[in-house]
Design a protein around this motif. Sequence first.
Motif, PDB file in Angstrom:
ATOM      1  N   ARG A  39       0.841  -1.247   0.173  1.00  0.00           N
ATOM      2  CA  ARG A  39       0.006  -0.016  -0.184  1.00  0.00           C
ATOM      3  C   ARG A  39       0.884   1.306   0.087  1.00  0.00           C
ATOM      4  NH1 ARG A  39      -5.520  -0.591   1.231  1.00  0.00           N
ATOM      5  NH2 ARG A  39      -6.108  -2.769   1.635  1.00  0.00           N
ATOM      6  N   LYS A  40       1.844   1.374   0.764  1.00  0.00           N
ATOM      7  CA  LYS A  40       2.865   2.392   0.879  1.00  0.00           C
ATOM      8  C   LYS A  40       3.416   2.725  -0.617  1.00  0.00           C
ATOM      9  CE  LYS A  40       3.729   3.385   5.333  1.00  0.00           C
ATOM     10  NZ  LYS A  40       4.698   4.254   6.361  1.00  0.00           N
ATOM     11  N   ALA A  41       3.937   1.631  -1.150  1.00  0.00           N
ATOM     12  CA  ALA A  41       4.491   1.771  -2.396  1.00  0.00           C
ATOM     13  C   ALA A  41       3.666   2.224  -3.501  1.00  0.00           C
ATOM     14  CB  ALA A  41       5.159   0.242  -3.049  1.00  0.00           C
ATOM     15  N   LEU A  42       2.374   1.982  -3.287  1.00  0.00           N
ATOM     16  CA  LEU A  42       1.378   2.455  -4.186  1.00  0.00           C
ATOM     17  C   LEU A  42       0.829   3.878  -3.785  1.00  0.00           C
ATOM     18  CD1 LEU A  42      -0.715  -0.660  -4.786  1.00  0.00           C
ATOM     19  CD2 LEU A  42       1.140   0.170  -6.290  1.00  0.00           C
ATOM     20  N   GLY A  43       1.374   4.440  -2.888  1.00  0.00           N
ATOM     21  CA  GLY A  43       1.116   5.859  -2.565  1.00  0.00           C
ATOM     22  C   GLY A  43       0.452   6.109  -1.584  1.00  0.00           C
ATOM     23  N   ALA A  44       0.037   5.183  -0.594  1.00  0.00           N
ATOM     24  CA  ALA A  44      -0.727   5.393   0.823  1.00  0.00           C
ATOM     25  C   ALA A  44       0.118   6.336   1.765  1.00  0.00           C
ATOM     26  CB  ALA A  44      -0.983   3.959   1.487  1.00  0.00           C
ATOM     27  N   LYS A  45      -0.327   7.214   2.326  1.00  0.00           N
ATOM     28  CA  LYS A  45       0.476   8.146   3.226  1.00  0.00           C
ATOM     29  C   LYS A  45       0.212   7.579   4.586  1.00  0.00           C
ATOM     30  CE  LYS A  45      -0.704  12.357   0.697  1.00  0.00           C
ATOM     31  NZ  LYS A  45      -1.649  11.650  -0.231  1.00  0.00           N
ATOM     32  N   ARG A  46       0.992   7.953   5.640  1.00  0.00           N
ATOM     33  CA  ARG A  46       0.829   7.549   6.649  1.00  0.00           C
ATOM     34  C   ARG A  46      -0.520   7.516   7.359  1.00  0.00           C
ATOM     35  NH1 ARG A  46       5.714   9.139  10.900  1.00  0.00           N
ATOM     36  NH2 ARG A  46       7.338   8.169   9.667  1.00  0.00           N
ATOM     37  N   ALA A  47      -1.082   8.683   7.046  1.00  0.00           N
ATOM     38  CA  ALA A  47      -2.690   8.941   7.697  1.00  0.00           C
ATOM     39  C   ALA A  47      -3.675   7.896   6.954  1.00  0.00           C
ATOM     40  CB  ALA A  47      -3.191  10.325   7.141  1.00  0.00           C
ATOM     41  N   ASP A  48      -3.045   7.125   5.667  1.00  0.00           N
ATOM     42  CA  ASP A  48      -4.181   6.595   5.092  1.00  0.00           C
ATOM     43  C   ASP A  48      -3.860   5.256   5.858  1.00  0.00           C
ATOM     44  OD1 ASP A  48      -4.842   8.023   2.718  1.00  0.00           O
ATOM     45  OD2 ASP A  48      -3.069   7.900   1.842  1.00  0.00           O
ATOM     46  N   ILE A  49      -2.899   4.731   6.063  1.00  0.00           N
ATOM     47  CA  ILE A  49      -2.541   3.353   6.890  1.00  0.00           C
ATOM     48  C   ILE A  49      -3.141   3.659   8.196  1.00  0.00           C
ATOM     49  CG2 ILE A  49      -0.631   1.803   7.704  1.00  0.00           C
ATOM     50  CD1 ILE A  49      -0.993   1.889   4.679  1.00  0.00           C
ATOM     51  N   LEU A  50      -2.804   4.726   8.907  1.00  0.00           N
ATOM     52  CA  LEU A  50      -3.481   4.839  10.329  1.00  0.00           C
ATOM     53  C   LEU A  50      -5.087   4.600  10.237  1.00  0.00           C
ATOM     54  CD1 LEU A  50      -2.152   6.051  12.975  1.00  0.00           C
ATOM     55  CD2 LEU A  50      -3.368   8.089  12.556  1.00  0.00           C
ATOM     56  N   ALA A  51      -5.576   5.464   9.317  1.00  0.00           N
ATOM     57  CA  ALA A  51      -7.038   5.330   9.202  1.00  0.00           C
ATOM     58  C   ALA A  51      -7.506   4.062   8.752  1.00  0.00           C
ATOM     59  CB  ALA A  51      -7.576   6.297   8.187  1.00  0.00           C
ATOM     60  N   GLN A  52      -6.835   3.304   8.098  1.00  0.00           N
ATOM     61  CA  GLN A  52      -7.459   1.951   7.675  1.00  0.00           C
ATOM     62  C   GLN A  52      -7.285   1.007   9.041  1.00  0.00           C
ATOM     63  OE1 GLN A  52      -4.882  -0.272   4.773  1.00  0.00           O
ATOM     64  NE2 GLN A  52      -5.738  -2.017   5.636  1.00  0.00           N
ATOM     65  N   PHE A  53      -6.337   1.125   9.899  1.00  0.00           N
ATOM     66  CA  PHE A  53      -6.280   0.189  10.913  1.00  0.00           C
ATOM     67  C   PHE A  53      -7.233   0.813  12.110  1.00  0.00           C
ATOM     68  CE2 PHE A  53      -2.883  -1.561   8.494  1.00  0.00           C
ATOM     69  CZ  PHE A  53      -3.086  -3.155   8.994  1.00  0.00           C
ATOM     70  N   VAL A  54      -7.361   1.819  12.117  1.00  0.00           N
ATOM     71  CA  VAL A  54      -8.270   2.547  13.242  1.00  0.00           C
ATOM     72  C   VAL A  54      -9.726   2.087  12.991  1.00  0.00           C
ATOM     73  CG1 VAL A  54      -9.220   4.606  14.132  1.00  0.00           C
ATOM     74  CG2 VAL A  54      -6.866   4.249  14.171  1.00  0.00           C
ATOM     75  N   VAL A  55      -9.946   2.268  11.732  1.00  0.00           N
ATOM     76  CA  VAL A  55     -11.436   1.886  11.177  1.00  0.00           C
ATOM     77  C   VAL A  55     -11.582   0.433  11.730  1.00  0.00           C
ATOM     78  CG1 VAL A  55     -12.980   1.566   9.018  1.00  0.00           C
ATOM     79  CG2 VAL A  55     -11.933   3.792   9.604  1.00  0.00           C
ATOM     80  N   GLU A  56     -10.594  -0.305  11.033  1.00  0.00           N
ATOM     81  CA  GLU A  56     -10.862  -1.814  11.086  1.00  0.00           C
ATOM     82  C   GLU A  56     -11.084  -2.256  12.740  1.00  0.00           C
ATOM     83  OE1 GLU A  56      -7.691  -3.782   8.646  1.00  0.00           O
ATOM     84  OE2 GLU A  56      -8.127  -5.694  10.068  1.00  0.00           O
ATOM     85  N   PRO A 100      -1.692   0.251  17.651  1.00  0.00           N
ATOM     86  CA  PRO A 100      -1.278  -0.749  16.387  1.00  0.00           C
ATOM     87  C   PRO A 100      -1.246   0.090  14.961  1.00  0.00           C
ATOM     88  CG  PRO A 100      -2.986  -1.775  18.057  1.00  0.00           C
ATOM     89  CD  PRO A 100      -2.786  -0.354  18.410  1.00  0.00           C
ATOM     90  N   ALA A 101      -2.162   0.839  14.785  1.00  0.00           N
ATOM     91  CA  ALA A 101      -2.472   1.681  13.369  1.00  0.00           C
ATOM     92  C   ALA A 101      -1.070   2.505  13.327  1.00  0.00           C
ATOM     93  CB  ALA A 101      -3.742   2.354  13.438  1.00  0.00           C
ATOM     94  N   SER A 102      -0.644   3.388  14.439  1.00  0.00           N
ATOM     95  CA  SER A 102       0.496   4.328  14.161  1.00  0.00           C
ATOM     96  C   SER A 102       1.564   3.568  13.762  1.00  0.00           C
ATOM     97  CB  SER A 102       0.624   5.118  15.503  1.00  0.00           C
ATOM     98  OG  SER A 102       1.459   4.511  16.626  1.00  0.00           O
ATOM     99  N   ARG A 103       1.840   2.271  14.719  1.00  0.00           N
ATOM    100  CA  ARG A 103       3.020   1.374  14.337  1.00  0.00           C
ATOM    101  C   ARG A 103       2.931   1.005  12.789  1.00  0.00           C
ATOM    102  NH1 ARG A 103       4.998  -2.876  18.938  1.00  0.00           N
ATOM    103  NH2 ARG A 103       5.673  -3.970  17.230  1.00  0.00           N
ATOM    104  N   ALA A 104       1.878   0.618  12.283  1.00  0.00           N
ATOM    105  CA  ALA A 104       1.585   0.413  10.937  1.00  0.00           C
ATOM    106  C   ALA A 104       2.043   1.260  10.172  1.00  0.00           C
ATOM    107  CB  ALA A 104       0.395  -0.158  10.635  1.00  0.00           C
ATOM    108  N   SER A 105       1.337   2.559  10.431  1.00  0.00           N
ATOM    109  CA  SER A 105       1.807   3.953   9.613  1.00  0.00           C
ATOM    110  C   SER A 105       3.291   4.108   9.590  1.00  0.00           C
ATOM    111  CB  SER A 105       0.913   4.895  10.034  1.00  0.00           C
ATOM    112  OG  SER A 105       1.347   5.453  11.019  1.00  0.00           O
TER     113      SER A 105
END
Lengths: 413, 234
Positions: free
Chosen positions: A324-341, A397-402
């Motif tokens: 996801r990061k390679a395809l252009g996900a920003k930190r906030a995108d990853i953060l949001a994904q795991f928080v929502v999950e 966990p989400a901030s670690r992922a991001s």
Amino acid sequence: MLIRDAVGMALNTIRVQKLKSFFSLLGVLIGVTFLIAVVSIVQGMNVYMEDQFANKLIGLNTFQLRRMSNFNSGNVTEDMWREWQRRPRINYQEAAYLEDNVQTPVLYSRYCSENLDMLWDGKTAKQIDIQTADAPYFQIKNYEIASGRTFTPQEAKVGAAVIVVGWEITDKLFKGADPIGKSVMIAGIPYRVVGQIAKQGTLFGISLDKFAVVPFDAPIHRAVCRLGFMDELHVRADNPAAMKLAVNEVEGLMRIQRRLKPAQENNFALQTAEGALEGWNKISAILMTALPALVAISLVVGGIVIMNIMLMAVAERTREIGIRKALGAKRADILAQFVVESATLSTVGALIGIGAGIGLAFLVRGVTPLPAAVAPWSVGLGVFLGVAVGMTAGIYPASRASRLDPIEALRQE
Amino acid sequence: MSDLVIQIRDMTRTYVMGAEEVHALRGVSLEIRRNEYVAIMGPSGSGKSTLMNMIGCLDTPSSGEYWLNGQEVSRMGDDALARVRNKEIGFVFQTFNLLPRASALQNVELPLVYGGVGAKDRRERSKAALTRVGLGDRMEHRPNELSGGQRQRVAIARALVNEPAILLADEPTGNLDSTTSEEIMRVFESLHAQGQTIIMVTHEPDIAAHAERTVVLKDGKVSSDTTNRRGAAA
């Protein structure tokens, strides 16, 4: 799309790993179940206490003047009890004075009661609550007459030997036959049945139909009351505001009659439905204070479990995060994904908890005399807590992922 | 000047591993023009993976400059790099790196999701990209329902969907048999013919021979930079 993705992914995780997910959601589930069930039972009890307990036992817009209150909450010391026993009873003069001087339009009825045996046709109905009262009593108590009539003011005035019986008398003594016109014996004196009161039902499993009413001055009076005195004076106003006025008037007039100095406490009791509910209100206040603590503990535990589950999920899906990061996900995108999950997981737990709580409330209603009514706000709060706990637990966990380095993440198998 | 897509000047990259310093790149300079087809080769440890990470904006140099499509990316922060990766670079990996639980179409949509493209537009562009690589009839399939060659074509569609300045392929045929490898190379050639700039990291000479130009790295430096005769191996 991102949020829908994350929600879908969380639901998928739950579907694939049902048992693991169930245990991870258990904390939130139990917390919300508690919340819904306790609030439902307390709310149901509130409604029940107001509708049934207070209004059936005391009556709507009604209060009773007594020597002492018979609904006591809190500690009654021996000294208090002795003081109550020394109080003068309510007498006829006091009642008459009130009738003459209270300005608020109200209905009055003197009242005494005693448990006595009732005989008919060689059969005995034991320990029937025999109540002596004036004619307005039926209106004050809001008793519906199922058949026959109440006693007339004339019958009341002369103390005629007539009786209006409760449902259980008809059921037990007359075996369901029409009681009107029959003659029953109480303490050796015959009374003619003139009316039949509609079924009142039960209160906490206790029958409210095991009673009969005779005129206050009927011959049985001497077995029920001391002459010149009464157990209670029942007063009914048209509405709650009028009742409050009447309570104040009666209190003032009673203090005048009993020549109480301003510093002296009342040596009589004014019993309202509100007062009778005081004890229950204390219990419900305690429950409602303890509840947040119980719910909070479960939710904290539930939150920690969810946090661990999310940390595992982040570790398992490191490569996905790299992609996801390679395809252009920003930190906030990853953060949001795991928080929502995480919020989705927790909300599912909360929804199951709401279902379980409602089920529990209905179960309690089904098998005990305690009523239960689901409060919509508690359901709303349950959902909110589910989302909030999930989001909070997901942040770490989400901030670690991001913060994962995409190169490292992509290298992981 | 505007014809240059990539301009790298004296790029170095040093890793600290415990007490030791590892010099992965020791001053690389490289220029790549629009619509070039370049193969980067070199033995393992030559720095070609590091150079690929630099070109792909997954890492930043210890010193030197990197200009990509007119922007200096060597000084950018994380979020700016993420944006550049999203807009300017299309990655194709050796192991495909598709999301296993998402359909081909959803995989191709992913860069557009992070690029903030609306749902309808996203769907149309992704379908077009999949059709372009010959997978118009496999859009709803998941990666595990596709063959290796088909998976790599999904990855190519995903790399192209945002119309990036460069297509960056890391051993794109490393996990494929020779027939499928040829098939992927034909896709690359047709993209190149349509004007796409392609940079491919590989250690297989016959794959590198498909490119117009071969850059060989050795010990963190460019050791040779040669132009191939166009289509010599095809």
